[in-house]
Design a protein around this motif. Structure first.
Motif, PDB file in Angstrom:
ATOM      1  N   UNK A  71      21.593  37.779  36.287  1.00 58.80           N
ATOM      2  CA  UNK A  71      22.377  36.559  36.109  1.00 58.80           C
ATOM      3  C   UNK A  71      23.864  36.822  36.317  1.00 58.80           C
ATOM      4  N   UNK A  72      24.637  36.966  35.217  1.00 57.28           N
ATOM      5  CA  UNK A  72      26.070  37.165  35.340  1.00 57.28           C
ATOM      6  C   UNK A  72      26.413  38.484  36.005  1.00 57.28           C
ATOM      7  N   UNK A  73      27.551  38.510  36.718  1.00 59.51           N
ATOM      8  CA  UNK A  73      27.939  39.709  37.447  1.00 59.51           C
ATOM      9  C   UNK A  73      29.463  39.798  37.504  1.00 59.51           C
ATOM     10  N   UNK A  74      30.005  40.995  37.264  1.00 58.27           N
ATOM     11  CA  UNK A  74      31.454  41.186  37.293  1.00 58.27           C
ATOM     12  C   UNK A  74      31.793  42.664  37.433  1.00 58.27           C
ATOM     13  N   UNK A  75      32.987  42.946  37.973  1.00 56.45           N
ATOM     14  CA  UNK A  75      33.459  44.319  38.136  1.00 56.45           C
ATOM     15  C   UNK A  75      34.385  44.709  36.987  1.00 56.45           C
ATOM     16  N   UNK A  76      34.471  46.010  36.735  1.00 57.51           N
ATOM     17  CA  UNK A  76      35.506  46.524  35.847  1.00 57.51           C
ATOM     18  C   UNK A  76      36.839  46.401  36.588  1.00 57.51           C
ATOM     19  N   UNK A  77      37.976  46.460  35.890  1.00 59.84           N
ATOM     20  CA  UNK A  77      39.272  46.284  36.553  1.00 59.84           C
ATOM     21  C   UNK A  77      39.515  47.240  37.715  1.00 59.84           C
ATOM     22  N   UNK A 127      38.615  41.332  31.223  1.00 66.91           N
ATOM     23  CA  UNK A 127      40.061  41.174  31.179  1.00 66.91           C
ATOM     24  C   UNK A 127      40.722  42.414  31.779  1.00 66.91           C
ATOM     25  N   UNK A 128      42.038  42.425  31.834  1.00 73.96           N
ATOM     26  CA  UNK A 128      42.753  43.508  32.504  1.00 73.96           C
ATOM     27  C   UNK A 128      42.613  44.841  31.770  1.00 73.96           C
ATOM     28  N   UNK A 129      42.202  44.813  30.502  1.00 75.83           N
ATOM     29  CA  UNK A 129      41.997  46.036  29.746  1.00 75.83           C
ATOM     30  C   UNK A 129      40.558  46.533  29.813  1.00 75.83           C
ATOM     31  N   UNK A 130      39.713  45.798  30.537  1.00 77.58           N
ATOM     32  CA  UNK A 130      38.334  46.232  30.714  1.00 77.58           C
ATOM     33  C   UNK A 130      37.353  45.709  29.696  1.00 77.58           C
ATOM     34  N   UNK A 131      37.799  44.850  28.773  1.00 78.55           N
ATOM     35  CA  UNK A 131      36.858  44.239  27.831  1.00 78.55           C
ATOM     36  C   UNK A 131      35.955  43.267  28.568  1.00 78.55           C
ATOM     37  N   UNK A 132      34.695  43.235  28.184  1.00 77.75           N
ATOM     38  CA  UNK A 132      33.691  42.420  28.865  1.00 77.75           C
ATOM     39  C   UNK A 132      33.362  41.197  28.015  1.00 77.75           C
ATOM     40  N   UNK A 174      32.880  42.613  24.357  1.00 78.67           N
ATOM     41  CA  UNK A 174      32.583  44.036  24.243  1.00 78.67           C
ATOM     42  C   UNK A 174      33.765  44.869  24.735  1.00 78.67           C
ATOM     43  N   UNK A 175      33.962  46.014  24.120  1.00 74.30           N
ATOM     44  CA  UNK A 175      34.974  46.957  24.588  1.00 74.30           C
ATOM     45  C   UNK A 175      34.465  47.612  25.869  1.00 74.30           C
ATOM     46  N   UNK A 176      35.317  48.322  26.612  1.00 74.45           N
ATOM     47  CA  UNK A 176      34.864  49.009  27.834  1.00 74.45           C
ATOM     48  C   UNK A 176      33.745  50.021  27.581  1.00 74.45           C
ATOM     49  N   UNK A 177      33.622  50.487  26.333  1.00 74.16           N
ATOM     50  CA  UNK A 177      32.570  51.447  26.005  1.00 74.16           C
ATOM     51  C   UNK A 177      31.269  50.771  25.588  1.00 74.16           C
TER      52      UNK A 177
END
Length: 402
Positions: A279-285, A335-340, A351-354
């Motif tokens: 379903x949803x799809x997105x890249x890390x910064x 977001x620009x800090x990598x939070x999902x 969620x945090x990047x981890x």
């Protein structure tokens, strides 16, 4: 366990806090005349009568006096310890009350963190007084929000077979109809709208002059299922998910539900085919990771993006299981800090990047997708069933088409 004040007061009931000399005199007199209290206390003889007491009673007086002083000292030490323990308990209670008040405030503003963490939580992402605001309503099923750099928001209404254009303080108007029952929308590097079409069973592009161009509709001669969501990489490649939501089982031709990559020269590559409902799809910064959630599995998977654009090392990034509220994993952004930010039961999960759950943003209706918008890209727009919502955050999101 620290005793309660009532447990200790029974030992000190005859000891007023700031009158020890008078109190000691009372105890001394009572010790000496204990066996003659009817005589002495009723007649209230003066203190000089003590001179008639024999040596034995004087010795008993000294013993009782010593015992009394010891009890006074013991009570003093106990009260000191109790005061210190009570202070610690009050401090702990104060901290607990502060935590509860923060949680209560979050709930009042339609934001409910899963927990509060001093170093890493929703408090860094949004203010305590941030509120989810309904900005438009009256639709059938909203999806695919996209902020356009010209200052308006686009979003899909799948059953209405339309893409709407919304501007602050204005009524939503038709941007494209029919839309192929459009779902997800994004921008390419030239600022053109890229759309995943359900009934159209294709990924399309709206040209500058308004013409709609098909970018991908078949894989190895077979029709795609029902493209759902889409994201564009900085090299111009288009990544999209292809579950069967917009078609019947008898219409399926591929026999699997995959994730694809479409290069600028038109080459379509199947990247992953083992999803149940991608379903949803997105890249890390930094575009080194690709996130894809699986609605049926209620989790988010993350893949490492190789230099040639293909994927490897797929793994579970986070779980989104919560049967207590309506909603399933759907649209995602970072977001620009990598939070999902992933829509799911109850609202938007952050969620945090981890992969650590920072908290949830409660939304009154079942949420379907999110997008960053406004001039600073710090407003999070949320499509949710019949309405469009917005909440102001402290961290900007990734701009599509960059």
């Amino acid at each position: 366990m620290t005793p309660a004040i009532n447990d200790i007061s029974m030992y000190c009931i005859a000891l007023p806090r700031f009158s020890l000399p008078r109190n000691m005199l009372y105890l001394c007199r009572r010790s000496i005349f204990l066996d003659r209290k009817d005589f002495f206390w009723k007649k209230n003889y003066p203190l000089k009568t003590l001179q008639t007491i024999d040596s034995y009673r004087f010795e008993m007086f000294l013993r009782n006096l010593t015992d009394t002083i010891f009890k006074v000292a013991l009570c003093s030490l106990t009260l000191t310890a109790l005061f210190a323990a009570s202070k610690n308990h009050l401090s702990e209670a104060k901290s607990s009350l502060e935590l509860q008040s923060v949680k209560s405030l979050f709930n009042k503003t339609s934001v409910k963190p899963s927990y509060i963490n001093r170093k890493q939580s929703l408090q860094a992402i949004l203010n305590l007084n941030a509120q989810v605001e309904k900005v438009a309503t009256g639709f059938k099923f909203t999806e695919g929000p996209l902020w356009h750099p010209q200052g308006f928001l686009l979003f899909s209404d799948i059953p209405e077979n339309s893409i709407y254009k919304w501007m602050p303080n204005k009524k939503a108007e038709i941007f494209r109809r029919p839309s192929g029952n459009a779902n997800g929308n994004t921008l390419d590097k030239e600022g053109r709208v890229i759309t995943a079409e359900h009934s159209g069973r294709r990924v399309s592009r709206i040209e500058k002059e308004g013409k709609v161009t098909t970018l991908a509709s078949h894989y190895k001669g077979k029709r795609l299922n029902s493209p759902n969501d889409v994201v564009v990489k900085s090299d111009g490649s288009i990544y999209f998910t292809d579950p069967p939501y917009g078609i019947g089982k008898e219409q399926e031709e591929l026999g699997f539900y995959g994730v694809y990559r479409l290069t600028p020269d038109g080459k379509l590559t199947l990247l992953v085919k083992d999803f149940v409902r991608p379903n949803g799809i997105t890249f890390s910064p930094d575009e080194k990771k690709l996130y894809v959630n699986d609605t049926e599995k209620s989790h988010i998977r993350v893949f490492d993006v190789k230099l040639n654009g293909t994927l490897e090392n797929g793994r579970i990034f986070a779980e989104q299981k919560d049967s207590s509220k309506q909603g399933d994993p759907d649209g995602m952004k970072v977001d620009v800090q990598g939070n999902v930010y992933s829509t799911g039961s109850g609202g938007v999960w952050v969620f945090s990047p981890s992969g650590k759950l920072l908290g949830k943003i409660n939304v009154p209706e079942v949420s379907t997708n999110v997008a960053w918008g406004d001039r600073d890209y710090k407003s999070l727009y949320i499509t949710a069933t019949t309405s469009l919502y917005r909440i102001q955050l402290n961290i900007a999101g990734i701009k599509p088409g960059q």
